[in-house]
Scaffold this active site. Sequence first.
Site, short mmCIF file in Angstrom:
data_model
loop_
_atom_site.label_atom_id
_atom_site.label_comp_id
_atom_site.label_asym_id
_atom_site.label_seq_id
_atom_site.Cartn_x
_atom_site.Cartn_y
_atom_site.Cartn_z
N GLU A 136 6.46 30.05 5.09
CA GLU A 136 7.61 29.90 5.98
C GLU A 136 8.21 31.25 6.38
OE1 GLU A 136 10.35 27.06 4.22
OE2 GLU A 136 9.14 25.41 4.99
N GLU A 195 3.70 20.44 4.43
CA GLU A 195 4.63 19.99 3.40
C GLU A 195 5.41 18.79 3.89
OE1 GLU A 195 7.40 22.88 1.93
OE2 GLU A 195 5.91 24.49 1.94
C1 GLA Z 1 10.08 24.67 1.97
C2 GLA Z 1 9.27 25.66 1.16
C3 GLA Z 1 8.83 25.13 -0.16
C4 GLA Z 1 9.94 24.34 -0.82
C5 GLA Z 1 10.37 23.24 0.11
C6 GLA Z 1 11.43 22.34 -0.47
O1 GLA Z 1 9.33 23.91 2.80
O2 GLA Z 1 8.15 26.13 1.87
O3 GLA Z 1 8.45 26.22 -0.98
O4 GLA Z 1 11.02 25.18 -1.10
O5 GLA Z 1 10.90 23.82 1.26
O6 GLA Z 1 11.73 21.29 0.40
#
Ligand code: GLA
Length: 686
Positions: A156, A314
């Site tokens: 991210e 995710e």
């Molecule tokens: C983001 C991050 C993950 C985690 C999630 C929790 O997407 O990439 O490492 O912290 O949030 O929802």
Amino acid sequence: MKYPPINSKYPHMLHGGDYNPDQWIKNPEILDEDIRLMKLAHCNVMSVGIFAWDALEPEEGKFQFEWLDNILDKLADNNIYAILATPSGARPLWLAQKYPEVLRVQANRVRNLPGERHNHCFTSPIYREKTRLINKMLADRYKDHPALLAWHISNEYSGECHCPLCQDAFRTWLKQKYGNDLDKLNYAWWTAFWGHTYTDWSQIQSPAPNGDTKIHGLNLDWMRFVTHQTLEFYKNEIAPLKEITPNIPVTTNFMGTFEGLNYWEMAPYIDVISWDNYPQWHGNRPDWELASDVSFVHDINRSLKGGKPFMLMESTPSMTNWQPVSKLKRPGMHLLSSIHAIAHGSDTVQYFQWRKGRGGSEKFHGAVVDHCGHENTRVFNDVTEVGKTLEKLDDIVGTTVKPEVAIIYDWENRWAIDDALGPRREKKDYLLTCQSHYRPFWNRGISVDVIDMDADFSNYKLLIAPMLYMVRPGVTERIEKFVKDGGTFITTYWSGIVDENDLCFLGGFPGPLKKVTGIWSEEIDALYDDDVNFIVPEKNSTLELNDEYEAKELCDLIHTETAHVLARYKSDFYAGRPALTVNEYGKGKAYYIAFRNNNDFLDDFYEILVDKLSIKKSLDTQLPLGVTAQLRTDGENKFIFLLNFAPQKNIVDLKQVEFLDILSGEKVSRKIELPGYGLRILKKVL
Ligand code: GLA
Ligand code: GLA
């Protein structure tokens, strides 16, 4: 019309999650149990090592890969693949201690302390070198490992750094952009305002809360530079991977409509787009409305590479821990929201996270494996059901869709709108406006691409550009050509206001769009939240609107030049003035919606256009409210995803047409039932 799988090693839908064995090195029994549970949950891929730099390099230059060797071997032995991460999302403490320049400096020019994650400078030569080195070590070591399926670059990417190195890099970038001509920059940024003329490049600083925040050209160029610098950092990360493992695809996980980076600039350098999706289901608005907004974002991710399948990198199997209220997914929602991504072009369903840690801030974040440690949980069953379902979808891997409708959602346009003062400080709502134009198509099961203003328009029948405030060079010409050639173009109030530097167009708004829309906007009225006006359809017009509709928040006061009036304002001093117009231009038409409205208007308006233009639906039927139908095809077979985001059952009429229900294996036609939060995946041979 079929793309190859993400990696031809494994031409199936991927299912798995973020896996942190680096947190469990002292518990080998847990790691063995993980493998058993992964197989039980029908998982076939794990994202490994995302924040594991300190486990890989505990001291400068001292590497330990044995734990990772062990994990990757175990995964491979059990036919589970690895999406191997580069660890730059969080650095070891020793690195920041020894080289403070790697730490991020905030906009107020205070350097952060070591700690947290995503806390690094994108410019620092030392950080780039250290990152390149660890990435090279990973690639060298695992290039032939059978588990290696794809690279997960960092995590991210986000944020900005205002350190002296970044300031220098910003100035260098500006010099290049403005051909070393400071006058040119001063004009583009309109620095004569409040006497801010730069007389030397060294005076230029990034925006700061204790410095300049109101030079809009500076703000825009800074945002562009942040994307550029993040991309440069990314390119540095992938260089050794591309050299050593040219056949392993690279991705980096995006965050939907995250405003800090222009994902369109990054997409060409990414092999497969991936994104992290955390909707707040079961809140105070209907789930189907939220589902439509999420669909919009899935469609951005598919459109970013022209229709190529993406990855749902995710999602949570149950709840998050960071939303104001972290509500559990209600029964049915996990499968539905997972297949939702597939319906829009994802070839994966992945989670954050595989197993809950014992400590750390994410120990209460949903996971496939809870602290209880076994498989006898609702969530584990839900995940297993998704795994089993995905195993039936091999034929859908690589398929796509070619929509006839596109909506422009443009990052730079959003930056400029958000940065502008006026005509309202609040509820400018660019994103929400685009999503409200999307919803009528979702309700009708019509596929939509969500593109930026530089994309190719030529394959669409209907092009919608809500609030096209900024019009960059070349865009007008392409819109005009699109309409001239027979396309239908829709734009709204607050369009054609500024150029790429946020300088207002002279000669009347909507600036360069005046010709194609055939109107001139003289003023715009901002209404208080409780104010309402109405619009009244013109009698005997070419558009059969029957009702009066609400106008709220923003009312553009326009004059027609070559356009025809389709509706007029009902009250206030502008009663009788045009509120909705159409301009015939070449073989096509351009509509101008002068007023902000609610769903009633957009639903009726687009119903008429869909009909007039014979826009194809995924399924030739009227869908009940809360149900959408989304299409993927390989050119020979149509796969139709019927998704019921309503908590109650709904009936869909397939009429006489016969389909194969892929999940049950039965042939179906006529009326079929979808339980609350239920779904069907239907196959139709073309
Ligand atoms: C983001 C991050 C993950 C985690 C999630 C929790 O997407 O990439 O490492 O912290 O949030 O929802
Ligand atoms: C004040 C300032 C002006 C201008 C106006 C805007 O009066 O003196 O320079 O900013 O506000 O309303």
